[in-house]
Design a protein around this motif. Sequence first.
Motif, short mmCIF file in Angstrom:
data_model
loop_
_atom_site.label_atom_id
_atom_site.label_comp_id
_atom_site.label_asym_id
_atom_site.label_seq_id
_atom_site.Cartn_x
_atom_site.Cartn_y
_atom_site.Cartn_z
N PHE A 394 1.24 -18.98 -19.46
CA PHE A 394 0.63 -18.42 -20.67
C PHE A 394 -0.78 -18.94 -20.90
O PHE A 394 -1.58 -18.29 -21.57
CB PHE A 394 1.50 -18.71 -21.89
CG PHE A 394 2.74 -17.86 -21.96
CD1 PHE A 394 2.87 -16.72 -21.19
CD2 PHE A 394 3.79 -18.21 -22.81
CE1 PHE A 394 4.02 -15.94 -21.25
CE2 PHE A 394 4.93 -17.44 -22.88
CZ PHE A 394 5.04 -16.30 -22.09
N PHE A 395 -1.11 -20.13 -20.36
CA PHE A 395 -2.48 -20.62 -20.46
C PHE A 395 -3.42 -19.61 -19.81
O PHE A 395 -4.43 -19.20 -20.41
CB PHE A 395 -2.62 -21.98 -19.80
CG PHE A 395 -4.06 -22.42 -19.63
CD1 PHE A 395 -4.75 -22.98 -20.68
CD2 PHE A 395 -4.71 -22.27 -18.40
CE1 PHE A 395 -6.08 -23.37 -20.54
CE2 PHE A 395 -6.03 -22.66 -18.25
CZ PHE A 395 -6.72 -23.21 -19.32
N PHE A 396 -3.10 -19.17 -18.60
CA PHE A 396 -3.96 -18.22 -17.89
C PHE A 396 -3.86 -16.82 -18.51
O PHE A 396 -4.86 -16.09 -18.53
CB PHE A 396 -3.59 -18.19 -16.41
CG PHE A 396 -3.93 -19.45 -15.68
CD1 PHE A 396 -5.23 -19.72 -15.30
CD2 PHE A 396 -2.94 -20.39 -15.40
CE1 PHE A 396 -5.55 -20.89 -14.64
CE2 PHE A 396 -3.25 -21.57 -14.73
CZ PHE A 396 -4.55 -21.83 -14.35
N SER A 426 -14.99 -12.13 -13.87
CA SER A 426 -14.17 -13.15 -14.54
C SER A 426 -12.77 -12.63 -14.83
O SER A 426 -11.78 -13.35 -14.65
CB SER A 426 -14.86 -13.61 -15.83
OG SER A 426 -14.88 -12.57 -16.80
N ILE A 427 -12.68 -11.39 -15.25
CA ILE A 427 -11.37 -10.79 -15.56
C ILE A 427 -10.55 -10.62 -14.30
O ILE A 427 -9.35 -10.98 -14.25
CB ILE A 427 -11.57 -9.45 -16.27
CG1 ILE A 427 -12.17 -9.67 -17.66
CG2 ILE A 427 -10.26 -8.67 -16.37
CD1 ILE A 427 -12.73 -8.43 -18.31
N VAL A 428 -11.16 -10.09 -13.26
CA VAL A 428 -10.46 -9.88 -11.99
C VAL A 428 -10.00 -11.21 -11.40
O VAL A 428 -8.86 -11.33 -10.93
CB VAL A 428 -11.36 -9.12 -11.00
CG1 VAL A 428 -10.74 -9.11 -9.61
CG2 VAL A 428 -11.59 -7.69 -11.48
N CYS A 429 -10.86 -12.22 -11.45
CA CYS A 429 -10.50 -13.52 -10.89
C CYS A 429 -9.35 -14.17 -11.64
O CYS A 429 -8.46 -14.78 -11.03
CB CYS A 429 -11.72 -14.45 -10.91
SG CYS A 429 -12.96 -14.05 -9.65
N CYS A 430 -9.36 -14.07 -12.96
CA CYS A 430 -8.26 -14.63 -13.75
C CYS A 430 -6.95 -13.92 -13.43
O CYS A 430 -5.90 -14.56 -13.29
CB CYS A 430 -8.59 -14.53 -15.24
SG CYS A 430 -7.47 -15.49 -16.30
N PHE A 431 -7.00 -12.61 -13.28
CA PHE A 431 -5.80 -11.86 -12.91
C PHE A 431 -5.29 -12.30 -11.54
O PHE A 431 -4.08 -12.45 -11.33
CB PHE A 431 -6.10 -10.36 -12.90
CG PHE A 431 -4.93 -9.53 -12.43
CD1 PHE A 431 -3.94 -9.15 -13.31
CD2 PHE A 431 -4.83 -9.14 -11.10
CE1 PHE A 431 -2.85 -8.39 -12.88
CE2 PHE A 431 -3.76 -8.38 -10.66
CZ PHE A 431 -2.76 -8.01 -11.55
N ILE A 432 -6.19 -12.52 -10.59
CA ILE A 432 -5.78 -12.89 -9.23
C ILE A 432 -5.14 -14.27 -9.23
O ILE A 432 -4.19 -14.53 -8.46
CB ILE A 432 -6.99 -12.82 -8.27
CG1 ILE A 432 -7.36 -11.34 -8.05
CG2 ILE A 432 -6.69 -13.50 -6.95
CD1 ILE A 432 -8.62 -11.13 -7.23
N ILE A 433 -5.63 -15.20 -10.05
CA ILE A 433 -4.96 -16.50 -10.16
C ILE A 433 -3.50 -16.30 -10.55
O ILE A 433 -2.59 -16.87 -9.93
CB ILE A 433 -5.67 -17.39 -11.20
CG1 ILE A 433 -6.97 -17.95 -10.63
CG2 ILE A 433 -4.76 -18.57 -11.60
CD1 ILE A 433 -7.71 -18.86 -11.57
#
Length: 471
Positions: A394-396, A426-433
């Motif tokens: 949930f943090f991410f 930034s949005i795409v990278c957070c989703f990929i994490i």
Amino acid sequence: MEEELIGWQVGSYSKILAICAIAVFPVIIWFLKNRVSRGSTLLGIYVICLFLKGSVDLIGINSTITRFILEGVALGIFFATVKRQWPGVIWLIIFIFASLVSLVLPGSRSNIVLFILFLMQYLELPLLFIALVNMQFDAREQNLLTRLIVYLCVSQIFASIIKFFIIGISEPYIGTMSVHEGGITTFFSLAGFASAMGVYFINHKNKFLWAALGFVIFAIVGAKRASVFYIPLMYIITLLFYKYMGNRRVHISRYMISGLLLVPILFYFMARINPSFNPEQKVWGAFDLAYILDYSDAYLGGEMDSNQVYQSIGRGNAFAYIHQQMNSGKLLHMLMGNGAGELIQSAFNANIILTNNSTELYTLKQYGVGYGFASGYLRLLVQVGYIGTFSYVFFFVAILFQLLSRNKILFRRSISRYAQAIALCSIVCCFIILFIFIQYSNSAIILNAAGFAVVWFISRGYCLVDNLPIN
């Protein structure tokens, strides 16, 4: 020489691959020629060291020492930064509390040293994100550091090409970033490909298509089977995020049609190049869709041949199997897990040592799942239970939703294409994490060059509302 180059198969690595570092040298020279503040210079040097860790390990410097130095610097960056914002910190507090409870529960399979190592492993990137959000950069220095990270990422493509001409397609030697953590290849290539495509959607410059192709090559040279399926998927997801951010002014039908045409072609070439996906088990083997589907089904289900010694249950079935085990156990252990640090590979972990220092053998013995236990989500679930795992995820998730809400308004206004690119990346990278952690491995949440690069872009996207004026 031939025996030396294939030595990785029996646990040794060829020092000759350290030569891949020459791909990074032009970037280092370029950065050092630019005058920036002392703090930005030190941060840039730290990022360069992260990207050179694999090559440094190959020349004989103890990898444990270099890892602890890099981790210590990361923690130092966090503690030295003045905090004005604490995005998502409530979820980290819950995560730490659940981890502590899991340590003291009766029957815990961890100890205080493993607990500390566990927190270091899982908290370093979130804490770095909080530190980077609170750092103050002027526009020039921020742009310079962003370019440095982009250039370092691109340099890994050239490093992989050098590797290809030396040893061909193989999983070890991940650019100059790491020697043997193959999951980084999938994480890095997905983040790079999706970011390059996102920037292309915004400014339509062909050089970003070439960059995207470069990250596909990086995945192919790294022999990662998952990339055959994940890269086409990320094309579609990036396009959907682009549409969401741009609202009605954005028409994606042209890109969707192009994707529908290119994805099968990309799938065809990646399947033929990867030896695992053709009957001949060689580069450029025959394309046999039935064989690919059978192999994928066996890989996910666990019905592999005798050579796959660690695989009793595949990646796909492991989710249901581990959840069933957790749900049938004691309530407290279901909620809080079996001990934060149970799966940490360390000299202080007797359980891992007793299974030939192999986490896969330990999980096979303890949970009945070996290689299929690779998912970062599952590894965290058995250690800190549902409460600890969900709070960490949930943090991410919270950061992702904040990125969407903070940047959507800016994206629709007349901000620069540079700012739009940072927002979308930034949005795409957070989703990929999230995607890699839940579906694939721990590589997306462990401190490494790829993780820092992704967290940098997420932090810059988070700060857009505060730092970038609308033109």
